[in-house]
Design a protein around this motif. Sequence first.
Motif, PDB file in Angstrom:
ATOM      1  N   TRP A  70       0.887  -1.172   0.000  1.00 52.09           N
ATOM      2  CA  TRP A  70       0.000   0.000   0.000  1.00 52.09           C
ATOM      3  C   TRP A  70       0.917   1.211   0.000  1.00 52.09           C
ATOM      4  CZ3 TRP A  70      -4.187   2.499  -0.948  1.00 52.09           C
ATOM      5  CH2 TRP A  70      -4.579   3.620  -0.219  1.00 52.09           C
ATOM      6  N   PRO A  72       0.501   4.805  -0.668  1.00 51.49           N
ATOM      7  CA  PRO A  72      -0.375   5.959  -0.931  1.00 51.49           C
ATOM      8  C   PRO A  72       0.393   7.189  -1.399  1.00 51.49           C
ATOM      9  CG  PRO A  72      -0.064   5.634   1.430  1.00 51.49           C
ATOM     10  CD  PRO A  72       0.541   4.438   0.751  1.00 51.49           C
ATOM     11  N   GLN A 128      -9.078  -3.010   3.441  1.00 47.28           N
ATOM     12  CA  GLN A 128      -9.325  -1.584   3.647  1.00 47.28           C
ATOM     13  C   GLN A 128      -8.433  -0.736   2.736  1.00 47.28           C
ATOM     14  OE1 GLN A 128     -10.956  -2.044   8.248  1.00 47.28           O
ATOM     15  NE2 GLN A 128      -9.135  -0.801   7.921  1.00 47.28           N
ATOM     16  N   ALA A 129      -7.237  -1.223   2.442  1.00 48.26           N
ATOM     17  CA  ALA A 129      -6.382  -0.522   1.487  1.00 48.26           C
ATOM     18  C   ALA A 129      -6.990  -0.581   0.087  1.00 48.26           C
ATOM     19  CB  ALA A 129      -4.985  -1.129   1.489  1.00 48.26           C
ATOM     20  N   HIS A 132      -9.862   1.822  -0.250  1.00 43.96           N
ATOM     21  CA  HIS A 132      -9.601   3.219   0.100  1.00 43.96           C
ATOM     22  C   HIS A 132      -9.651   4.155  -1.096  1.00 43.96           C
ATOM     23  CE1 HIS A 132      -7.379   6.828   1.311  1.00 43.96           C
ATOM     24  NE2 HIS A 132      -7.655   6.500   2.564  1.00 43.96           N
ATOM     25  N   VAL A 135      -4.707   8.072  -3.473  1.00 42.28           N
ATOM     26  CA  VAL A 135      -4.417   9.094  -2.464  1.00 42.28           C
ATOM     27  C   VAL A 135      -3.672  10.265  -3.102  1.00 42.28           C
ATOM     28  CG1 VAL A 135      -3.191   9.555  -0.302  1.00 42.28           C
ATOM     29  CG2 VAL A 135      -4.331   7.348  -0.655  1.00 42.28           C
ATOM     30  N   SER A 143      -3.248   8.447   5.211  1.00 40.18           N
ATOM     31  CA  SER A 143      -3.904   7.329   4.537  1.00 40.18           C
ATOM     32  C   SER A 143      -3.469   5.991   5.125  1.00 40.18           C
ATOM     33  CB  SER A 143      -3.592   7.365   3.039  1.00 40.18           C
ATOM     34  OG  SER A 143      -4.038   8.577   2.474  1.00 40.18           O
ATOM     35  N   ASP A 146      -5.590   5.568   7.976  1.00 40.83           N
ATOM     36  CA  ASP A 146      -6.950   5.261   7.520  1.00 40.83           C
ATOM     37  C   ASP A 146      -7.159   3.757   7.354  1.00 40.83           C
ATOM     38  OD1 ASP A 146      -8.055   7.769   7.492  1.00 40.83           O
ATOM     39  OD2 ASP A 146      -7.710   8.127   5.357  1.00 40.83           O
ATOM     40  N   VAL A 147      -6.203   3.087   6.707  1.00 38.77           N
ATOM     41  CA  VAL A 147      -6.403   1.663   6.414  1.00 38.77           C
ATOM     42  C   VAL A 147      -6.172   0.782   7.640  1.00 38.77           C
ATOM     43  CG1 VAL A 147      -5.797   2.003   3.992  1.00 38.77           C
ATOM     44  CG2 VAL A 147      -4.047   1.238   5.584  1.00 38.77           C
ATOM     45  N   ARG A 149      -7.604   1.648  10.533  1.00 43.14           N
ATOM     46  CA  ARG A 149      -8.732   1.977  11.407  1.00 43.14           C
ATOM     47  C   ARG A 149      -9.589   0.744  11.689  1.00 43.14           C
ATOM     48  NH1 ARG A 149     -12.516   6.622   9.246  1.00 43.14           N
ATOM     49  NH2 ARG A 149     -10.480   7.664   9.264  1.00 43.14           N
ATOM     50  N   ARG A 159      -3.834   9.596  14.368  1.00 42.21           N
ATOM     51  CA  ARG A 159      -4.189  10.241  13.101  1.00 42.21           C
ATOM     52  C   ARG A 159      -3.284  11.448  12.930  1.00 42.21           C
ATOM     53  NH1 ARG A 159      -7.471   9.940   9.323  1.00 42.21           N
ATOM     54  NH2 ARG A 159      -8.546   8.195  10.305  1.00 42.21           N
TER      55      ARG A 159
END
Length: 209
Positions: A70, A72, A128-129, A132, A135, A143, A146-147, A149, A159
């Motif tokens: 991932w 981003p 989740q990635a 998403h 980005v 980000s 985010d993944v 979370r 965050r």
Amino acid sequence: MRRLLICLVLPFLLAACGAEPIWAPDEAVKKAAYSTGAPPSVTLFTVIGTSSGQGGHSALMIDGVQRVMWDPAGSWYHPWVPERNDVHYGITDRMKTFYIDYHARETWYVREQTVPVTLAAAEQIRAQAEAHGAVGKMMCANSVVDVLRGVPGFESIPRTLSPLRVSAAWAKLPGATLSDHYDGDPADNSGVLMIQQERIQPAFDANRN
């Protein structure tokens, strides 16, 4: 003060909106799938300035049923690694090395931090990635968070827009390991991808014959 905050935040919002979607075909993604056979893990890569100590980029390597990257808002690309909106498939050991080599140079080094996870956690992070979306620039650290979370064990990751803050929190996760990768290549790494392809092309041609 309100105007000042708007001026500071607006560039980040515009950058996030400016991400360009990339969607590799199903066949390419399926063919590239690579399993290490190792216990599940998640690795945080952080690109850090060798002189300034500033964080330049964050990315995750997720090793579950298959290993993906991932990345981003990343600029790394390889023609044999299909991508779907910042998720790169087929991350073999060689491609992992290429990824590190692309980012490490005389002005930047790469911090690699790995934590063991359950297979369920690895697959949740990958899902989740994948969900998403692409980005925008300067939003990589945010980000990454985010993944993570809702994934058990990663509640302590804050965050933030700072890759260094993510790295510092990651170091406190149970079982976290750390390796720093340095390279004396020139600051301009525009030729790195070409060199990587030249390194791998002979083996590819041999397999085709």
